[in-house]
Design an enzyme around this catalytic site. Structure first.
Site, PDB file in Angstrom:
ATOM      1  N   SER A  11      -9.953  -0.377   6.873  1.00  0.00           N
ATOM      2  CA  SER A  11      -9.355  -0.258   5.538  1.00  0.00           C
ATOM      3  C   SER A  11      -8.607  -1.484   5.045  1.00  0.00           C
ATOM      4  CB  SER A  11      -8.414   0.946   5.489  1.00  0.00           C
ATOM      5  OG  SER A  11      -9.144   2.141   5.482  1.00  0.00           O
ATOM      6  N   SER A  22      -9.829   1.922   2.642  1.00  0.00           N
ATOM      7  CA  SER A  22      -8.950   2.648   1.761  1.00  0.00           C
ATOM      8  C   SER A  22      -7.987   1.773   0.962  1.00  0.00           C
ATOM      9  CB  SER A  22      -8.132   3.662   2.561  1.00  0.00           C
ATOM     10  OG  SER A  22      -7.269   3.003   3.473  1.00  0.00           O
ATOM     11  N   LYS A  69       0.849  -1.201   0.000  1.00  0.00           N
ATOM     12  CA  LYS A  69       0.000   0.000   0.000  1.00  0.00           C
ATOM     13  C   LYS A  69       0.880   1.245   0.000  1.00  0.00           C
ATOM     14  CE  LYS A  69      -4.038   1.891   2.480  1.00  0.00           C
ATOM     15  NZ  LYS A  69      -4.883   1.739   3.681  1.00  0.00           N
TER      16      LYS A  69
END
Lengths: 506, 99
Positions: A180, A156, A81
């Site tokens: 997330s 997210s 990420k």
């Protein structure tokens, strides 16, 4: 379709370490897959082809020379990420304000991955600064859900979840401040784990809400998540909130769970997590998963956590408050974007112009909500009250875990919603986090494991399993047992039902 | 309870160093109002005697040995800067005209 891209991380590691296939071959297969379909899926913001192949070559050299490999996952590719600082590789957090920023240091998670010989393929798309539940808040465009390209991959960490479901990577890293990791896992039919707060170092993780942020593993199977968990977990002197205790034995728990015996285990179903916001197909799939747990020998009881209903409002005060403070670092002085440095504008004006140009709407909303909640006159009614709710939620967990070993719920109230559906309705977007937030507020671990497909739209549903602090092994055991039973019932892994993506379909 | 006016949004934006546009003032006034209404329910439950939790894990001071260790070089520290002059961060003026 390549066998290499459809293998689990555990299978790939075994083959690489036995010399049956090289890490370079495995890495190339995944880079080729990214090259073929990422224009459609858009899981990646940056692909580090050279760095990945060099890392793979180092593992192959170890194997060829008969040296012990660096870790059980050495040579296996991973998608990281884009919120973790990576030395020499762009790190944007999905924000224009960090466009082209190249960190001068590695986050601890990135360093641990490199030290373990894990091959980092690139950086994945995300809601800006991890604020969102759909990845639509990225400044660099949406990521599409491989199950249905018109739908969101969660957020997210939608880039990480989509990369797994699109077979671009067998492993990924996410961060979970309010869900997330778990919600994207749920809507993409993948596994996502939020460890105990402090279980994985936050050093070099760009902060959103420091008392809640937690990095964790993402994968397509429970065992793969466990293997990754043990690579990235553990104490880090560079993070003062890091827990100085051994990583819970999650790999052993996942292997034990796969035998499918949950006799003697008490499972609590959270009574509060049902009602008007929940899709029928999600509830039906969840009920079936609970039946499956019972079939594995678990004793299932209903448990009430009366303050969980207040978790969402408390979170949407605490997280914005902390973010309004954390994001003050984006002042246009030391790194990142600078706008309006002309006409004798002051530092304050340049800062305000830069933040206006560099932040998206959701970040601005949260910064302002946080500023409001922390203002004198409102502090007690909002931030102060939210902190008390946090205490009540921790007490609900303590009481529940006095009675049961794990708690279960749906991971998120609906399956993947359509791109665009909630962008102008922040409160509807926030409801995606309804079931995930309590574990963030209490700092306890929780994970999402695929629980079949919803019978109303054919999209993946997630089963959330929650455990007490530092008792990750309990939830891994339950998730692995359930996964084995589910595969038996469905005649194979659920993830294999993802529609085959046409190369350059759009 | 809340009823966020355009002026209040402008005030919050100033405090938060966001040079928001006129259009944004209209949009955010409505949205912040809805958000704050939806979170106001935290006032319903928590009575006076409940202690606040600021952090999930009780924090103590964490010390390390007071020994120097290498940090970033000047070059590394300046590498991401928007403007550099004479090996330093160049920043806009920090004092007003009248100062």
């Amino acid at each position: 379709m390549s066998d290499l891209t459809h293998s689990t991380a555990a299978e790939l590691a075994a083959k690489i370490h036995a010399g049956e296939v090289s890490s370079v071959e495995v890495t190339r297969a995944h880079l080729d897959r990214i090259g073929a379909i990422d224009e459609t899926v858009h899981a990646f913001l940056h692909v580090d082809t050279d760095g990945a192949l060099a890392a793979a070559q180092r593992v192959d050299d170890d194997v060829a020379a008969g040296r012990p490999v660096a870790s059980p996952l050495a040579g296996v590719p991973l998608a990281l990420k884009d919120v973790f600082a990576t030395e020499g590789i762009p790190t944007t957090c999905g924000s224009k304000i960090l466009e082209n920023w190249i960190p001068p240091y590695d986050s601890t998670v990135a360093r641990k991955l490199r030290d373990a010989g894990v091959v980092v393929l690139g950086k994945t798309n995300m809601d800006e600064f991890a604020m969102g539940s759909s990845t639509e808040n990225s400044a660099y465009g949406v990521t599409r859900n491989p199950w249905d390209l018109d739908r969101i991959p969660g957020g997210s960490g939608g880039g990480s979840s989509a990369s797994l479901a699109a077979f671009q990577a067998p492993l990924a890293i996410g961060t979970d401040t309010g869900g997330s990791i778990r919600q994207p896992a749920s809507v993409t039919g993948t596994v996502g784990v939020k460890p105990t707060y402090g279980g994985v170092s936050r050093y070099g993780l760009v902060a959103f809400s420091s008392s809640l942020d937690q990095g964790g593993p993402c994968a397509r199977t429970v065992l793969d998540a466990a293997l990754l968990h043990e690579v990235i977990g553990g104490h880090d002197p560079l993070d003062s909130t890091s827990i100085d205790a051994p990583v819970p034995p999650v790999v052993a728990a996942a292997r034990e769970g796969a035998a499918g015996d949950l006799r003697g285990l008490r499972v609590g179903v959270v009574r509060e997590f049902t009602g008007e916001w929940y899709q029928d197909g999600v509830i039906a799939a969840f009920d079936q998963a609970v039946e499956a747990l019972r079939g594995l020998g678990a004793e299932v009881v209903e448990v009430s956590c009366p303050h969980f209903d207040y978790a969402l409002p408390a979170y949407y005060l605490i997280a914005p408050s902390e973010c309004s403070s954390n994001l003050a670092r984006f002042d246009a002085m030391r790194y990142g974007l600078r706008v309006g440095d002309e006409n004798g504008n002051s530092a304050e004006q340049v800062m305000a112009l830069t933040r206006e140009a560099g932040f998206g709407a959701e970040v601005k909303r949260r910064v302002m909500v946080g500023t409001y909640a922390l203002s004198s006159g409102y502090y007690d009614a909002y931030y102060g009250q939210a902190q008390k709710v946090r205490t009540l939620i921790s007490r609900d967990f303590e009481r529940a875990f006095g009675d049961v070993d794990v708690l279960v719920s749906p991971t998120t109230p609906t399956t993947a919603f359509r791109i665009g559906e909630r962008v102008d309705d922040p409160v509807a977007m926030y409801r995606a986090d309804l079931c995930t937030i309590p574990a963030n507020l209490a700092g306890t671990p929780a994970m999402s494991v695929p629980a079949g497909l919803s019978d109303d739209d054919g999209l993946p549903v997630g089963l959330q399993v929650m455990a007490p602090a530092l008792q990750e092994q309990r939830m891994y055991k339950v998730a692995a047992a359930y996964e084995a039973a589910r595969d038996k019932a469905w005649g194979g892994p659920l993830i294999n039902r993802v529609p085959e993506l046409e190369v350059a379909a759009r | 309870m809340p009823n966020i006016s355009r002026e209040e949004v402008a005030h919050l934006a100033r405090l938060a160093r966001l040079a928001v546009t006129e259009d944004e003032l209209d949009k955010f006034a409505g949205q912040l109002d809805v958000i704050l209404q939806s979170v106001a329910s935290v006032g319903e439950v928590a009575a006076q005697e409940i202690p606040p939790t600021s952090h999930a894990v009780p924090l103590r001071n964490v010390f390390r040995a007071d020994e120097p260790r290498p940090g970033l070089s000047q070059q590394q520290a300046l590498a991401g800067a928007p403007a550099v002059e004479e090996g330093r961060f160049r920043v806009p003026r920090i004092l007003g005209e009248e100062a």
